[in-house]
Design an enzyme around this catalytic site. Structure first.
Site, PDB file in Angstrom:
ATOM      1  N   CYS A 154       0.866  -1.169   0.000  1.00  0.00           N
ATOM      2  CA  CYS A 154       0.000   0.000   0.000  1.00  0.00           C
ATOM      3  C   CYS A 154       0.910   1.228   0.000  1.00  0.00           C
ATOM      4  CB  CYS A 154      -0.852   0.055   1.252  1.00  0.00           C
ATOM      5  SG  CYS A 154      -1.826  -1.421   1.514  1.00  0.00           S
ATOM      6  N   HIS A 174      18.061 -36.617 -29.251  1.00  0.00           N
ATOM      7  CA  HIS A 174      17.042 -37.015 -30.229  1.00  0.00           C
ATOM      8  C   HIS A 174      16.875 -35.957 -31.310  1.00  0.00           C
ATOM      9  CE1 HIS A 174      15.983 -40.535 -27.900  1.00  0.00           C
ATOM     10  NE2 HIS A 174      16.047 -39.767 -26.819  1.00  0.00           N
ATOM     11  N   GLU A 234      13.252 -12.622 -24.862  1.00  0.00           N
ATOM     12  CA  GLU A 234      12.388 -11.441 -24.925  1.00  0.00           C
ATOM     13  C   GLU A 234      13.129 -10.135 -24.651  1.00  0.00           C
ATOM     14  OE1 GLU A 234       9.039 -11.172 -22.173  1.00  0.00           O
ATOM     15  OE2 GLU A 234      10.135 -12.380 -20.733  1.00  0.00           O
TER      16      GLU A 234
HETATM   17  C1  F6R Z   1       7.121 -12.831 -20.029  1.00  0.00           C
HETATM   18  C2  F6R Z   1       5.794 -12.347 -19.732  1.00  0.00           C
HETATM   19  C3  F6R Z   1       4.645 -12.990 -20.400  1.00  0.00           C
HETATM   20  C4  F6R Z   1       3.464 -13.104 -19.438  1.00  0.00           C
HETATM   21  C5  F6R Z   1       2.216 -13.616 -20.181  1.00  0.00           C
HETATM   22  C6  F6R Z   1       1.053 -13.823 -19.246  1.00  0.00           C
HETATM   23  O1  F6R Z   1       8.096 -12.163 -19.309  1.00  0.00           O
HETATM   24  O2  F6R Z   1       5.623 -11.436 -18.962  1.00  0.00           O
HETATM   25  O3  F6R Z   1       4.964 -14.235 -20.930  1.00  0.00           O
HETATM   26  O4  F6R Z   1       3.807 -13.981 -18.416  1.00  0.00           O
HETATM   27  O5  F6R Z   1       1.858 -12.701 -21.163  1.00  0.00           O
HETATM   28  O6  F6R Z   1       0.716 -12.637 -18.611  1.00  0.00           O
HETATM   29  P1  F6R Z   1      -0.184 -12.623 -17.324  1.00  0.00           P
HETATM   30  O7  F6R Z   1       0.560 -13.307 -16.246  1.00  0.00           O
HETATM   31  O8  F6R Z   1      -0.442 -11.194 -17.052  1.00  0.00           O
HETATM   32  O9  F6R Z   1      -1.436 -13.394 -17.670  1.00  0.00           O
END
Ligand code: F6R
Length: 600
Positions: free
Chosen positions: A2, A498, A482
């Site tokens: 918070c 494999h 990424e």
């Molecule tokens: C990778 C990343 C994404 C999210 C995915 C799901 O670093 O952030 O792969 O994990 O888009 O997002 P949420 O958790 O918000 O549903």
């Protein structure tokens, strides 16, 4: 998490309180409120929802108080609502407070107070503090606070005002941040520096187990026992933008370093001696399920791969993990005996939401594990557990992932406990110490930066692992690609020969994770096969394993194998981070990606 603000000075308190709350909204935004002291009376205004709702509500009042406290909430105990919002006041409207943190023993305290005739307005842990203050207040709010601090366990940053002493604010801190600023004609306080910077750069950092009395032109510091102490005024050298990053170059790095704290927050109040406490799920009869699904996307899916393995082992019921984009089109076998768990940091991911709706339609019991309060997925599921990672701003998920792992492990052992299965109490004990291990691993950042240099000029990197370690390398590879755009693939180590081993040549980099004692030796022999073909290997393993010919071996701390998936995430995140940095990539906003994927 918070955010709190406080003002004690000669000007109107409200402008400071509100600008501070807007800077702190990232710490929580399901409700907000302020109390000001005017003509010896408290005026408290609070509203569910974003700060904007509070701003609109405040237009109905003429607020002139020179003393006030403010709060923006990220609910942990009690749903977002007007009553659960802070500030909390006693029945007589003589004391008001804002609290950031969690009072771990609030249930016992609440029972005691109810027996004494106190009535509670809210479901929050924080309200016990104001009721206790009421009990102990004999006209000196500082003395009453000292007594209350002896009773409460957990974490807190507290700002307290009393109509009996309308010229001061008492503040106290333990395990939640609180910074006090000195302005020309006032003292101000807030959870975080950005909330102060518009007014001052001169601050006092309150340490744990310290208190202060803020007056208009005077500040006094004390220990929790009431001993007077001296504190140094520090001038902060940075501006607002830098302050939001808390001195880090990027949000991603800041969020990586926040992990010890947010893991602690996620654990807080959920382990009580030997028992796991997930009251949010207490109405579920877990014995009726014969099938369990975990559903998520991306990083959250990787967390589910770990959580599912741990749950299946703990309760011996089939558990399936499916990416949400597949689940929704797979005509899954679901009926009323199915439990389906949906994990999503944002709580807004379109595929995960569609999968949740499908599971509900087919009569499954649904649980959301989310980070953003009040998000669609958390509202749509029948039950919800929140990670306490706080807002994640960098696109690449880091602290959300490790807090998801922590919560998924708590969940797995909670279900086992409810079903009367054996629970590894030593592991639960270690889980509560994971923040310290994470903290220590972060100190080795230079090692991981050196590993990142090995990837600088490569197009590809190969990650291998088995079982839980496979989930870890999937996440490690995702992080690397990424943010650094190095093509990275993760393989089950046993699958290497494999096919994928055809790609290995002199200079290839293989990142291996081998932390699971029953199969680590197998992964380690798989890396020998890549070394024989010229690969350079970075290995994450534990001290018990026999490792030969691997120049770059990092030994993880000696904890239960299940928990290694939390620990190894840290070096893998840092390798990705540093590789991106070396290559000059925008780590916080990688190309083509969005933080919340609300389209299919
Ligand atoms: C990778 C990343 C994404 C999210 C995915 C799901 O670093 O952030 O792969 O994990 O888009 O997002 P949420 O958790 O918000 O549903």
């Amino acid at each position: 998490m918070c955010g709190i603000t406080a003002y004690c000075g000669n000007d109107f308190a409200l402008p400071f309180l509100m600008q501070g709350l807007s800077k702190l909204e990232y710490r929580g935004y399901d409700s907000a409120g302020v109390t000001t002291l005017e003509s010896g009376q408290l005026l408290t205004v609070k509203c569910k929802g974003r700060l904007k709702n509070l701003e609109d509500e405040l237009t109905k009042y003429e607020i002139k108080g020179n003393i006030g406290i403010g709060h923006t909430r990220w609910a942990t105990h009690g749903i977002p609502s007007n009553l659960n919002s802070h500030p909390h006041t006693n029945e007589d409207q003589t004391i008001s407070l804002v609290h950031n943190g969690i009072i771990e023993n609030y249930r016992e305290l609440k029972e005691e107070l109810i027996k004494k005739g106190y009535q509670f307005q809210s479901e929050t842990d924080s309200e016990v503090v104001v009721q206790l203050l009421d009990l102990y207040d004999a006209g000196n709010i500082f003395e009453a606070t000292k007594k209350v601090l002896k009773k409460i366990e957990g974490s807190y940053a507290l700002c307290i005002v009393s109509t009996k002493e309308p010229d001061k604010i008492v503040v106290a801190k333990k395990d939640s941040p609180l910074i006090i600023g000195k302005v020309n004609n006032a003292y101000v306080a807030a959870s975080d520096i950005p909330a102060l910077l518009e007014y001052t750069k001169d601050v006092y950092f309150l340490n744990d187990l310290e208190m202060a009395i803020m007056e208009k032109e005077k500040i006094s510091f004390f220990t929790h026992d009431g001993q007077s102490i001296e504190k140094k005024l520090v001038t902060i050298p940075y501006d607002l933008e830098a302050a939001q990053k808390d001195g880090y170059d990027t949000f991603m790095l800041k969020e990586i370093y926040e992990q010890p704290h947010v893991i602690n927050e996620t654990l807080r109040g959920r382990i009580n001696h030997q028992e796991i406490v997930l009251d949010e799920l207490k109405e579920i009869d877990f014995s009726k399920f014969n099938k369990i699904y975990f559903v998520a996307c991306g990083t959250a899916y990787h967390a589910c791969l770990c959580g599912a393995q741990v749950l299946e082992k703990a309760i011996k019921i089939p558990v399936t993990t499916t990416p949400a984009s597949e689940f929704r089109y797979s005509d899954p076998l679901i009926d009323e005996y199915t439990l389906a768990i949906f994990v999503s940091q944002s709580g807004e991911t379109a595929d995960t939401l569609a999968a949740l709706r499908l599971a509900k339609q087919k009569s499954a019991t649904t649980i959301a594990i989310a980070n953003v309060l009040g998000s669609t997925i958390s509202r749509d599921a029948q039950y919800v557990l929140y990670t306490c990672a706080g807002p994640e701003i960098a696109v690449a998920s880091t602290k959300a992932y490790t807090t998801q792992l922590v919560l998924l492990f708590l969940f797995a052992y909670y279900v086992a406990q409810q079903l009367g299965k054996e629970v590894d109490h030593a592991l639960i004990q270690q889980l509560s110490h994971i923040p310290e291990y994470v903290h220590n691993i972060l100190k080795d950042h230079q090692v991981f930066e050196n590993y990142a240099k090995m990837l600088e000029n490569l197009h590809d990197a190969y990650f291998i692992g088995r079982r839980l370690d496979y989930a870890s390398v999937l996440e490690g590879a995702l992080k690397l690609k990424e943010v650094s755009y190095v093509h990275a693939d993760a393989y089950v180590a046993g699958e290497l020969k494999h096919g994928p081993i055809a790609l290995i040549e002199a200079g290839s980099v293989v990142i291996a994770v081998a932390t699971q004692p029953h199969i680590a030796a197998k992964t380690i022999s798989n890396i020998q096969e890549t070394i024989a073909r010229g690969a350079k290997v970075i290995l994450f393993t534990t001290h018990g394993e026999k490792v030969k010919n691997v120049e770059n071996t990092y030994y993880l701390p000696d904890v239960a194998p299940t928990l290694q998936s939390i620990l190894v995430a840290i070096p893998l995140q840092l390798i990705a981070y540093y590789t991106a940095g070396i290559k000059g990539c925008d780590v916080d906003k990688p190309r083509n990606l969005a933080k919340s994927v609300t389209v299919e």
